[in-house]
Design an enzyme around this catalytic site. Structure first.
Site, PDB file in Angstrom:
ATOM      1  N   ASP A   1      -7.163  10.240  -4.540  1.00  0.00           N
ATOM      2  CA  ASP A   1      -7.444   8.827  -4.268  1.00  0.00           C
ATOM      3  C   ASP A   1      -8.650   8.681  -3.346  1.00  0.00           C
ATOM      4  OD1 ASP A   1      -5.579   5.931  -3.029  1.00  0.00           O
ATOM      5  OD2 ASP A   1      -7.044   6.123  -4.647  1.00  0.00           O
TER       6      ASP A   1
ATOM      7  N   LYS B   1      -0.019   3.725  10.627  1.00  0.00           N
ATOM      8  CA  LYS B   1       0.210   3.333   9.236  1.00  0.00           C
ATOM      9  C   LYS B   1       1.704   3.100   9.056  1.00  0.00           C
ATOM     10  CE  LYS B   1      -0.284   4.854   4.440  1.00  0.00           C
ATOM     11  NZ  LYS B   1      -0.750   5.928   3.538  1.00  0.00           N
TER      12      LYS B   1
ATOM     13  N   PHE C   1       0.440   0.788   0.181  1.00  0.00           N
ATOM     14  CA  PHE C   1       1.672   1.340   0.716  1.00  0.00           C
ATOM     15  C   PHE C   1       2.079   0.708   2.037  1.00  0.00           C
ATOM     16  CE2 PHE C   1       1.600   3.756  -2.753  1.00  0.00           C
ATOM     17  CZ  PHE C   1       0.823   4.907  -2.778  1.00  0.00           C
TER      18      PHE C   1
END
Length: 794
Positions: A608, A511, A494
């Site tokens: 995940d 991020k 991502f």
């Protein structure tokens, strides 16, 4: 006249060898009729970038004339003149003969062993020609009176593709430039593998063996080949592609500020194309790219109308494109997709109600049967394709010009592949039923259509409730030195993660969601809201977020030891983790997952969990991260279904990967895989015993043979064998095939913390089924128990 020329050639050869014993080896800058290159001499380019001379490859005793980078002590040949005509002694000479040709003679030969493929006018004397080695590695034969190049080695490549060398077809002369492999490391003779442009349909690059394609680099998209997701290391930024009435060719160059960078592409007899870059520090060639690099790179791996997804090596990589089904279901069950796919139930796609489904991040199909109309926009391309019943798919031609040009396919779609974070958009024609079904689910083979960027107002009341601080873009840019590559900590599906330092000296991790990422607004909101509301020592802590100018970023606490995978899969770093530290990490992750499943005010499925999503603080305490794919369950809900399977194959439970059914037991499965990886120091996707099983399967095989402790990393203290064996059994219990057979995280934490007897594991999921004896524990009913000291299967 001809007899006189032959006589003069013979006299020249005799003179060369009469005087050769009395001449020392020379360093030359050119070849003239009076200046030859004998075995031992070296011809250098102007800036000493390349050298030419005689050499013997590998263990061969034969001599060849070759060109190599001058810095290379191994003399790795990038071009060979007499590749199919070796000399069996050191008496060879490269010269210009009386006809003005470049030739290679040997002492015991009266005629040339090799000569340049050129016709020289008879009225020209040999003194009119000179040969030079250019600083791009091109050996040229030139007319001295007007500097016209009448022959060049770049027109006759061997196994190496160099910067500024053209590959492709000259449509006027018929000259076709391509590279072909050596026969072996000891024999540079013309091998069976070639790498060339195929001009059929819409031109594309292919790699062949015995004229059969084994890898397709694809068609040109404006800046790269469509079948090459990543290539080189950033130096090749001026590749040029030409397709007109005179020629079709491609040439790559090196940026002007990287003149010291040496590069070469090689086609090998092992059916591989590789790129190497010269490293001055180690005085060696370092491989920087190669293809094919996975099963899905094999040409037509999934047959016609099939799509190949290499992201999970534990399952069959082939699926049919939307609206299609396997021609032979039995063959697909046997992992043979060569027969490809056909329209479902004979569905028709020319009845006026059909349409197109968009696939993202794919390798475009083989364009041998494709048509190109550069004057059409993407919208016009769609209309034209829809009116043509034989048109099966379309896309734009040039990705650099906002979708200019129409590329359409007519017939089967061949050699399609899914990429994880790159690739192209492909619009596939489907019948009305498939169009409605797929549009309602808003999914397509795991690829989600792009979503609009999140606006600050999208956080709504949730943002106020979670009290998430908002950082402005200027603050984040300043903290990360404008997202400097030196501050980059890593990259995921991502986007990228950067280290930053705020003005008050506090270290942060940022991020930054990629603008072309598959993570849309909903996933971003998930991650911000979830982590902000969760408080646990084994979960990463969020400090805030930034939503500005189409940027979406999350600011976390900075954890200096990065992620767990950096340690457990690195031979050197792993040595710093003794058993006690590893066991503490296992227990910490288990406690963090227990909190998510049972103890927080929300019931959360992570979806995940893997080694790269477990971060480590200064004391090596684990903190679970990356909640972009997490789901919140309400009340007593413990299970849900989804049409969108997300996460990482190899860590996915079978019911989730194959049926879209996820629950807290899906996370338990992922934890079991992670636990076994921690103990073994190997990834689950590593295969054992001639690719018969992955790590989970290998542990199971050892367990039923009573040898489970063999999986324990050799660097670990064997005095903890009993505790390690207990963890192995717990790991096997977590990866059992049926979700109902797996323990909860509450039970896992309890089992890790005491010495009580453990249930006997059953057959794990995603391992090769075998025939066992009646003592197979997977068929024993599961009623018995086993202690940590018991290593034999009963």
């Amino acid at each position: 006249m001809k007899s006189l020329e032959a006589f003069l050639d013979t006299i020249l050869i005799l003179l060369i060898f009469v005087y050769q014993p009395f001449c020392l080896s020379l360093v030359l800058d050119s070849i003239t009729p009076n200046n030859t290159v004998k075995d031992g001499d070296v011809l250098l380019s102007g800036q000493k970038t390349f050298a030419l001379g005689f050499f013997s490859p590998g263990k061969s005793r034969y001599r060849y004339v070759g060109i190599w980078y001058y810095k290379d002590p191994e003399k790795t040949a990038v071009w060979v003149a007499n590749r199919d005509d070796p000399i069996n002694e050191t008496s060879g000479v490269l010269a210009i003969d009386s006809k003005g040709r470049l030739i290679i003679y040997a002492k015991d030969q009266n005629s040339p062993i090799w000569s340049a493929n050129v016709s020289v006018p008879s009225e020209k004397s040999s003194s009119s020609f000179i040969a030079k080695l250019l600083d791009v590695g091109n050996l040229v034969l030139i007319k001295q009176d007007n500097s016209t190049v009448i022959w060049q080695s770049f027109d006759y490549p061997t196994n190496t593709y160099l910067p500024f060398m053209k590959l492709g077809l000259n449509r006027k002369s018929g000259l076709n430039r391509f590279i072909s492999s050596w026969k072996s490391a000891d024999d540079p003779g013309t091998g069976n593998c070639t790498y060339r442009i195929d001009s059929t349909g819409y031109p594309q690059m292919f790699a062949y063996k015995n004229r059969v394609p084994f890898w397709r680099a694809g068609s040109w998209t404006g800046q790269r080949w469509s079948g090459v997701s990543t290539m080189t290391n950033g130096f090749l930024d001026n590749t040029s592609y030409v397709n007109n009435q005179d020629e079709i060719s491609v040439m790559y160059g090196i940026s002007t500020d990287s003149n010291s960078v040496f590069s070469r592409f090689v086609i090998e007899e092992s059916e591989t194309v590789r790129q190497f870059t010269w490293q001055d520090q180690g005085h060696e060639w370092v491989e920087s790219w190669y293809a094919p690099n996975d099963w899905c790179d094999s040409y037509k791996r999934c047959g016609g109308n099939g799509n190949c997804d290499p992201s999970d090596v534990s399952r069959f990589e082939c699926v049919c494109l939307p609206g299609f089904e396997p021609r032979s279901q039995k063959s697909w069950e046997l992992r043979d997709a060569s027969g490809g796919c056909m329209r479902k139930g004979g569905a028709r796609t020319c009845e006026g109600r059909e349409g197109f489904l968009k696939m993202t991040r794919v390798k475009l199909p083989d364009t041998s049967n494709a048509l190109v109309e550069m004057g059409l926009s993407l919208r016009e391309c769609k209309k034209k394709c829809l009116k043509d019943c034989n048109c099966t798919a379309y896309t734009s031609v040039d990705e650099t010009k906002d979708g200019v040009g129409c590329l359409s396919w007519h017939g089967d779609l061949v050699d399609v592949k899914t990429y994880s974070n790159t690739g192209f958009d492909l619009y596939i024609r489907v019948d009305a039923t498939t169009l409605v079904k797929e549009s309602q689910s808003k999914t397509l083979l795991g690829n989600i259509p792009p979503e609009t960027f999140l606006k600050e107002s999208d956080l709504g009341d949730d943002r106020a409730d979670s009290d998430v601080p908002l950082f402005d873009l200027h603050t984040i840019a300043a903290a990360t030195a404008n997202f400097s590559v030196d501050n980059k900590l890593g990259q995921g599906g991502f986007g990228s993660v950067y280290k930053g330092i705020l003005s008050n000296g506090k270290e942060i991790a940022v991020k930054r969601l990629s603008k072309c990422s598959g993570q849309g607004s909903q996933e971003f909101k998930n991650e911000v809201m979830l982590i902000a509301k969760l408080q646990h020592r084994n979960l990463v802590r969020i400090l805030g977020c930034c939503i500005e100018e189409k940027e979406k970023m999350i600011v976390y606490e900075y954890l200096p030891n990065k992620s767990l995978d950096c340690f457990i899969f690195d031979g050197e770093k792993r040595k710093s983790l003794d058993w006690q530290k590893l066991f503490n990490i296992i227990c910490g992750v288990a406690r963090g997952m227990l909190y998510l499943h049972h103890d927080s005010r929300l019931r959360i499925i992570h979806r995940d969990l893997k080694a790269s999503n477990v971060l480590l603080d200064t004391a090596m305490n684990p903190k679970i991260a990356d909640f972009g794919m997490a789901r919140i369950f309400g009340g007593e809900q413990i299970e849900a279904d989804t049409n969108r399977v997300v996460g990482t194959y190899g860590y996915m439970s079978p019911e989730y990967a194959m049926e879209g059914r996820f629950s807290i037991k899906s996370d338990v499965y992922s934890f079991g895989v992670l636990l076994l990886e921690i103990i073994a120091g190997k990834k689950n996707t590593i295969y054992y015993e001639n690719f018969d099983s992955n790590l989970v399967g290998h542990v199971w095989d050892l367990w039923i043979e009573g040898k489970a402790l063999e999986i324990m990393d050799s660097s670990l203290d064997k005095s903890y064998a009993s505790e390690a064996l207990r963890c192995i059994i717990i790991g096997l219990l977590c990866v059992q095939e049926l979700a109902t057979d797996r323990p909860t995280m509450s039970a896992v934490v309890s089992m890790l913390g005491n010495d009580s007897a453990l249930p006997r594991p059953k057959q794990p999921a995603f391992v090769c089924k075998r025939s066992y004896t009646s003592g197979d524990p997977s068929t024993s009913g599961g009623a018995k128990s086993v202690t940590c000291t018991e290593v034999e299967a009963r």
